[in-house]
Design a protein around this motif. Structure first.
Motif, mmCIF file in Angstrom:
data_model
loop_
_atom_site.group_PDB
_atom_site.id
_atom_site.type_symbol
_atom_site.label_atom_id
_atom_site.label_comp_id
_atom_site.label_asym_id
_atom_site.label_seq_id
_atom_site.Cartn_x
_atom_site.Cartn_y
_atom_site.Cartn_z
ATOM 1 N N HIS A 125 0.684 -1.161 0.112
ATOM 2 C CA HIS A 125 -0.132 -0.089 0.119
ATOM 3 C C HIS A 125 0.734 1.132 -0.075
ATOM 4 N N ASP A 138 0.071 -0.353 7.518
ATOM 5 C CA ASP A 138 -1.131 -1.443 7.198
ATOM 6 C C ASP A 138 -0.150 -2.890 7.379
ATOM 7 N N VAL A 175 -17.688 -1.672 6.341
ATOM 8 C CA VAL A 175 -17.053 -0.767 5.394
ATOM 9 C C VAL A 175 -15.646 -0.706 5.832
ATOM 10 N N MET A 176 -14.832 -1.100 5.221
ATOM 11 C CA MET A 176 -13.512 -1.169 5.525
ATOM 12 C C MET A 176 -12.484 -0.338 4.447
ATOM 13 N N PRO A 177 -11.482 0.232 4.905
ATOM 14 C CA PRO A 177 -10.551 1.017 3.742
ATOM 15 C C PRO A 177 -9.982 0.429 2.859
ATOM 16 N N HIS A 178 -9.997 -1.064 2.881
ATOM 17 C CA HIS A 178 -9.250 -1.985 1.801
ATOM 18 C C HIS A 178 -10.186 -2.956 1.788
ATOM 19 N N TYR A 180 -11.627 -6.770 1.692
ATOM 20 C CA TYR A 180 -11.355 -8.155 2.718
ATOM 21 C C TYR A 180 -12.429 -9.113 2.383
ATOM 22 N N TRP A 261 -6.989 -6.338 6.210
ATOM 23 C CA TRP A 261 -5.813 -5.512 6.540
ATOM 24 C C TRP A 261 -5.838 -4.760 7.975
ATOM 25 N N ASN A 263 -4.926 -1.369 9.917
ATOM 26 C CA ASN A 263 -4.312 0.071 9.715
ATOM 27 C C ASN A 263 -4.547 0.809 11.126
ATOM 28 N N ASN A 265 -5.947 3.263 12.029
ATOM 29 C CA ASN A 265 -7.445 3.635 12.506
ATOM 30 C C ASN A 265 -8.357 2.642 13.341
ATOM 31 N N GLN A 266 -8.259 1.429 12.536
ATOM 32 C CA GLN A 266 -8.965 0.048 12.857
ATOM 33 C C GLN A 266 -8.234 -0.681 13.102
ATOM 34 N N TRP A 268 -7.612 -4.274 12.772
ATOM 35 C CA TRP A 268 -8.281 -5.580 12.608
ATOM 36 C C TRP A 268 -7.255 -6.555 12.430
#
Length: 278
Positions: A125, A138, A175-178, A180, A261, A263, A265-266, A268
Motif C-alpha cells: 500500500h 498497514d 465498510v473497510m478502507p481496503h 477484505y 488489513w 491500519n 485507524n482500525q 483488524w
C-alpha cells in the motif's frame, strides 16, 4: 698619507681580533651548518616514513574490520531501561497503573507451501506523495489453504511484559478502507497458531516457505469470531525481545479464507495486548 694608511691597517687588524679572527675564517662555520641541515632533513624524512607506516596500518585494520566485523544480525540489543529491575526489586516504589496497550506487528508477510521459494510483495500500500514514497502502517493477514501469514512483534515497553496474542475480525458487510474477505459460512474461523524461533528481526525481502523460521511450540487452535475479538492466554514477553507466530488454517477447517488489513485507524487482524507486570 703613509702614516694614515698604516693606522687604518692597524685598526683593521684590531677589529678582526675583536671578533675572534680574520674575515677569511668565516668559512670554518660551514661544516657545522651542514651538519644541522642534515639532521633536520633526516628527522623530517623519518617523520614522513613513520606517518606513512601508521597510515598503512590504520587502513589495513579498517579493511580487515570491514570484512571480518560481526554480523549486525548477531549484535547485542542493549537494555535502555538501565537500573529499573534493581529499583523495583526493593518494592519501595509504587508504580503507576496502566491499561493494556496494543502492540501491532512490526511486519506481516505471507508464505506458501505451494510455492516454497516465492517471496510475496512487501509494503503493497505504499504510495507516492509530494515528499516521496510513504509506507502506511498497514499489516496484511491472509490465511488460506495454500497461504500462511507470519507476524513478528518487538516488545519494547518495560513493565508491560505479559503478552496475549489477539485476533479481531470485522463484521460481514462492514465498510473497510481496503477490500477484505471472510469465510462464506459460519461465525467462527479456526486458525492454527505456531510460535516461531525469531529472537532477531526477520528479513522481509528474504522470507519464503523455504526460509521460514522453525516452529518451536504449537499454541493450539484459535477460534476467531467474525465481528468479534478473541484473545489467547497471556505469556511472559521480556522487554526488548522479538516474538513471532505463523498463522494457518487448521486441519479440520482447511478453507478458512481470511484476508483482512490492519491500519492505524482500525485494528483488524492480529495484534498483541500487553499487560502491566510491575
Amino acid at each position: 698619507m703613509p702614516q694614515k694608511r698604516k693606522n687604518f691597517e692597524a685598526l683593521a687588524f684590531l677589529e678582526d681580533d675583536e671578533y675572534g679572527g680574520s674575515r677569511g675564517d668565516v668559512g670554518y662555520n660551514k661544516p657545522q651548518s651542514n651538519k644541522v641541515s642534515i639532521i633536520i632533513a633526516a628527522g623530517l624524512m623519518m617523520f614522513f616514513v613513520v606517518d606513512i607506516c601508521v597510515f598503512i596500518s590504520v587502513a589495513r585494520l579498517l579493511l580487515e574490520a570491514r570484512y571480518t566485523a560481526e554480523d549486525p544480525q548477531n549484535m547485542e540489543f542493549r537494555n535502555p531501561y538501565i537500573g529499573l529491575d534493581e529499583l523495583y526489586s526493593y518494592h519501595k516504589v509504587k508504580p503507576s497503573r496502566y491499561n493494556a496497550l496494543i502492540n501491532e506487528p512490526r511486519f506481516s508477510a505471507q508464505i506458501s507451501p505451494a510455492e516454497p521459494s516465492r517471496v510475496f510483495p512487501i509494503d503493497a500500500h505504499r504510495w507516492m506523495s509530494d515528499f516521496g514514497v510513504l509506507s502506511p502502517p498497514d499489516r496484511h493477514l491472509q490465511v488460506t489453504r495454500d497461504i500462511h501469514t507470519i507476524v513478528q512483534f518487538n516488545v519494547l515497553d518495560y513493565g508491560m511484559e505479559k503478552c496475549a496474542l489477539t485476533l479481531r475480525l470485522p463484521e460481514r458487510g462492514a465498510v473497510m478502507p481496503h477490500p477484505y474477505s471472510l469465510p462464506e459460512t459460519g461465525d467462527v474461523v479456526s486458525l492454527d497458531i505456531c510460535e516461531l524461533d525469531v529472537k532477531r528481526p526477520l528479513k522481509e525481502h528474504e522470507l519464503s516457505w523455504s526460509t521460514r523460521p522453525a516452529c518451536i511450540r504449537n499454541l493450539g487452535p484459535l477460534e476467531a469470531k467474525i465481528g468479534g475479538q478473541v484473545e489467547m492466554k497471556a505469556v511472559e514477553c521480556k522487554s526488548g525481545s522479538f516474538i513471532g507466530y505463523q498463522i494457518s488454517c487448521t486441519e479440520r477447517s482447511p478453507e478458512c479464507n481470511v484476508d483482512v488489513w490492519t491500519n492505524h485507524n482500525q485494528t483488524w487482524g492480529v495484534f498483541i495486548n500487553q499487560y502491566q507486570t510491575v
